[in-house]
Design an enzyme around this catalytic site. Structure first.
Site, PDB file in Angstrom:
ATOM      1  N   HIS A  52     -10.788   3.503  11.293  1.00 35.49           N
ATOM      2  CA  HIS A  52     -10.425   2.384  10.428  1.00 35.49           C
ATOM      3  C   HIS A  52      -9.020   1.880  10.767  1.00 35.49           C
ATOM      4  O   HIS A  52      -8.753   0.678  10.710  1.00 35.49           O
ATOM      5  CB  HIS A  52     -10.507   2.811   8.963  1.00 35.49           C
ATOM      6  CG  HIS A  52     -10.231   1.708   7.997  1.00 35.49           C
ATOM      7  ND1 HIS A  52     -11.041   0.604   7.866  1.00 35.49           N
ATOM      8  CD2 HIS A  52      -9.214   1.530   7.120  1.00 35.49           C
ATOM      9  CE1 HIS A  52     -10.543  -0.204   6.948  1.00 35.49           C
ATOM     10  NE2 HIS A  52      -9.428   0.330   6.487  1.00 35.49           N
TER      11      HIS A  52
ATOM     12  N   TYR B 142       0.835  -1.205   0.000  1.00 34.53           N
ATOM     13  CA  TYR B 142       0.000   0.000   0.000  1.00 34.53           C
ATOM     14  C   TYR B 142       0.873   1.261   0.000  1.00 34.53           C
ATOM     15  O   TYR B 142       0.615   2.208  -0.735  1.00 34.53           O
ATOM     16  CB  TYR B 142      -0.931  -0.030   1.211  1.00 34.53           C
ATOM     17  CG  TYR B 142      -2.023   0.993   1.190  1.00 34.53           C
ATOM     18  CD1 TYR B 142      -3.199   0.772   0.477  1.00 34.53           C
ATOM     19  CD2 TYR B 142      -1.888   2.181   1.891  1.00 34.53           C
ATOM     20  CE1 TYR B 142      -4.210   1.718   0.466  1.00 34.53           C
ATOM     21  CE2 TYR B 142      -2.898   3.125   1.880  1.00 34.53           C
ATOM     22  CZ  TYR B 142      -4.063   2.897   1.165  1.00 34.53           C
ATOM     23  OH  TYR B 142      -5.055   3.840   1.162  1.00 34.53           O
TER      24      TYR B 142
ATOM     25  N   THR C 106      -9.823   8.474  10.794  1.00 33.83           N
ATOM     26  CA  THR C 106     -10.961   7.685  11.252  1.00 33.83           C
ATOM     27  C   THR C 106     -10.494   6.501  12.092  1.00 33.83           C
ATOM     28  O   THR C 106      -9.299   6.226  12.202  1.00 33.83           O
ATOM     29  CB  THR C 106     -11.773   7.141  10.057  1.00 33.83           C
ATOM     30  OG1 THR C 106     -10.975   6.163   9.374  1.00 33.83           O
ATOM     31  CG2 THR C 106     -12.159   8.265   9.098  1.00 33.83           C
TER      32      THR C 106
ATOM     33  N   CYS D 212       2.257  -1.771   6.176  1.00 35.05           N
ATOM     34  CA  CYS D 212       2.327  -0.544   6.959  1.00 35.05           C
ATOM     35  C   CYS D 212       0.932   0.049   7.078  1.00 35.05           C
ATOM     36  O   CYS D 212       0.225   0.200   6.076  1.00 35.05           O
ATOM     37  CB  CYS D 212       3.274   0.443   6.300  1.00 35.05           C
ATOM     38  SG  CYS D 212       3.403   2.008   7.183  1.00 35.05           S
TER      39      CYS D 212
ATOM     40  N   LEU E 180      -5.301  -6.322   5.941  1.00 35.61           N
ATOM     41  CA  LEU E 180      -6.337  -7.276   6.348  1.00 35.61           C
ATOM     42  C   LEU E 180      -6.297  -8.565   5.528  1.00 35.61           C
ATOM     43  O   LEU E 180      -6.755  -9.611   5.990  1.00 35.61           O
ATOM     44  CB  LEU E 180      -7.727  -6.642   6.249  1.00 35.61           C
ATOM     45  CG  LEU E 180      -8.045  -5.586   7.305  1.00 35.61           C
ATOM     46  CD1 LEU E 180      -9.395  -4.933   7.022  1.00 35.61           C
ATOM     47  CD2 LEU E 180      -8.022  -6.190   8.700  1.00 35.61           C
ATOM     48  N   GLU E 181      -5.738  -8.511   4.342  1.00 29.66           N
ATOM     49  CA  GLU E 181      -5.658  -9.704   3.492  1.00 29.66           C
ATOM     50  C   GLU E 181      -4.429 -10.560   3.787  1.00 29.66           C
ATOM     51  O   GLU E 181      -4.332 -11.707   3.331  1.00 29.66           O
ATOM     52  CB  GLU E 181      -5.668  -9.298   2.009  1.00 29.66           C
ATOM     53  CG  GLU E 181      -7.004  -8.764   1.531  1.00 29.66           C
ATOM     54  CD  GLU E 181      -7.304  -7.339   1.985  1.00 29.66           C
ATOM     55  OE1 GLU E 181      -8.477  -7.060   2.300  1.00 29.66           O
ATOM     56  OE2 GLU E 181      -6.380  -6.502   2.048  1.00 29.66           O
TER      57      GLU E 181
ATOM     58  N   ILE F   4      -0.727   3.454   8.611  1.00 32.94           N
ATOM     59  CA  ILE F   4      -0.474   4.779   9.177  1.00 32.94           C
ATOM     60  C   ILE F   4      -1.809   5.356   9.644  1.00 32.94           C
ATOM     61  O   ILE F   4      -2.796   5.345   8.903  1.00 32.94           O
ATOM     62  CB  ILE F   4       0.184   5.709   8.137  1.00 32.94           C
ATOM     63  CG1 ILE F   4       1.531   5.125   7.681  1.00 32.94           C
ATOM     64  CG2 ILE F   4       0.362   7.115   8.712  1.00 32.94           C
ATOM     65  CD1 ILE F   4       2.211   5.909   6.568  1.00 32.94           C
TER      66      ILE F   4
ATOM     67  N   ASN G 223       5.640 -11.167  12.417  1.00 33.64           N
ATOM     68  CA  ASN G 223       4.738 -10.060  12.103  1.00 33.64           C
ATOM     69  C   ASN G 223       5.536  -8.774  11.930  1.00 33.64           C
ATOM     70  O   ASN G 223       6.014  -8.202  12.901  1.00 33.64           O
ATOM     71  CB  ASN G 223       3.684  -9.894  13.205  1.00 33.64           C
ATOM     72  CG  ASN G 223       2.662  -8.834  12.870  1.00 33.64           C
ATOM     73  OD1 ASN G 223       2.802  -8.089  11.910  1.00 33.64           O
ATOM     74  ND2 ASN G 223       1.621  -8.766  13.673  1.00 33.64           N
TER      75      ASN G 223
ATOM     76  N   ARG H 291      11.369   2.780  10.790  1.00 32.89           N
ATOM     77  CA  ARG H 291      11.205   1.371  11.143  1.00 32.89           C
ATOM     78  C   ARG H 291      11.472   0.437   9.961  1.00 32.89           C
ATOM     79  O   ARG H 291      11.940  -0.686  10.143  1.00 32.89           O
ATOM     80  CB  ARG H 291       9.808   1.139  11.716  1.00 32.89           C
ATOM     81  CG  ARG H 291       9.692   1.666  13.137  1.00 32.89           C
ATOM     82  CD  ARG H 291       8.244   1.896  13.580  1.00 32.89           C
ATOM     83  NE  ARG H 291       8.199   2.337  14.961  1.00 32.89           N
ATOM     84  CZ  ARG H 291       8.500   3.564  15.383  1.00 32.89           C
ATOM     85  NH1 ARG H 291       8.882   4.486  14.503  1.00 32.89           N
ATOM     86  NH2 ARG H 291       8.437   3.883  16.658  1.00 32.89           N
TER      87      ARG H 291
END
Length: 180
Positions: free
Chosen positions: A91, A28, A89, A83, A60-61, A85, A115, A129
């Protein structure tokens, strides 16, 4: 911004049989993902292990892809990279919590998962990071997966009669020769 505290890093595990790791990444934020991948690849290769890479749309996938790979492939371990960020909201909270929880549940089922999904407040935190010459969280996630593979192989040795075993004895069967 606080500086990273120094911490102990375990020595790399060694293996007597080949190790194959799947890196599952959400690109992403492509530049951040690329650094995470570089760190993970370098750590895996430093242990003379091999890797494969698959991209998914979002964090999420990632657990779903790991679950599919576990059921249909022959990987010894998995590295989850991405990542998240914080935005405006809630979410962010959902994606952070649910992706982490799903990976943890897969791990509790016996999968060896490192992870490396970053959960940060801003892009600068993510860059620090992900950078291989700085915190190298991609390399750290790969190291975690490799250590879990080593532990799993260590404990997969034949039982020596100590502790619990999976042998089931039927009532009245004292020597395990029942044919029921």
């Amino acid at each position: 911004m606080a500086t990273a505290e120094q911490h102990y890093i375990l020595p790399r595990p060694s293996f007597d049989k080949p190790v194959k790791i799947l890196i599952v990444v959400s690109p992403y934020y492509k530049d951040i993902a690329d650094n995470l991948i570089a760190g993970a690849k370098a750590e895996i290769e430093a242990c003379d292990a091999s890797w494969d890479l698959v991209e998914v749309p979002g964090a999420l996938e990632i657990p779903t892809a790991v679950g599919i790979a576990e059921r249909t492939s022959n990987f010894d371990g998995y590295v989850a990279l991405g990542c998240i960020i914080r935005g405006e909201t809630t979410h962010y909270d959902t994606v952070c919590n649910d992706s982490s929880r799903a990976l943890q549940l897969l791990g509790l089922q016996g999968l060896c998962i490192g992870n490396g999904i970053l959960t940060v407040e801003n892009r600068k935190q993510a860059e620090v990071r992900a950078e291989t010459s700085d915190q190298n969280k991609g390399g750290g996630a790969a190291a975690a997966a490799l250590h879990l593979v080593a532990i799993g192989r260590k404990w997969a040795a034949p039982r020596k009669g100590v502790g619990f075993t999976s042998d089931i004895l039927l009532a009245g069967d004292t020597d395990g020769t029942s044919t029921a």
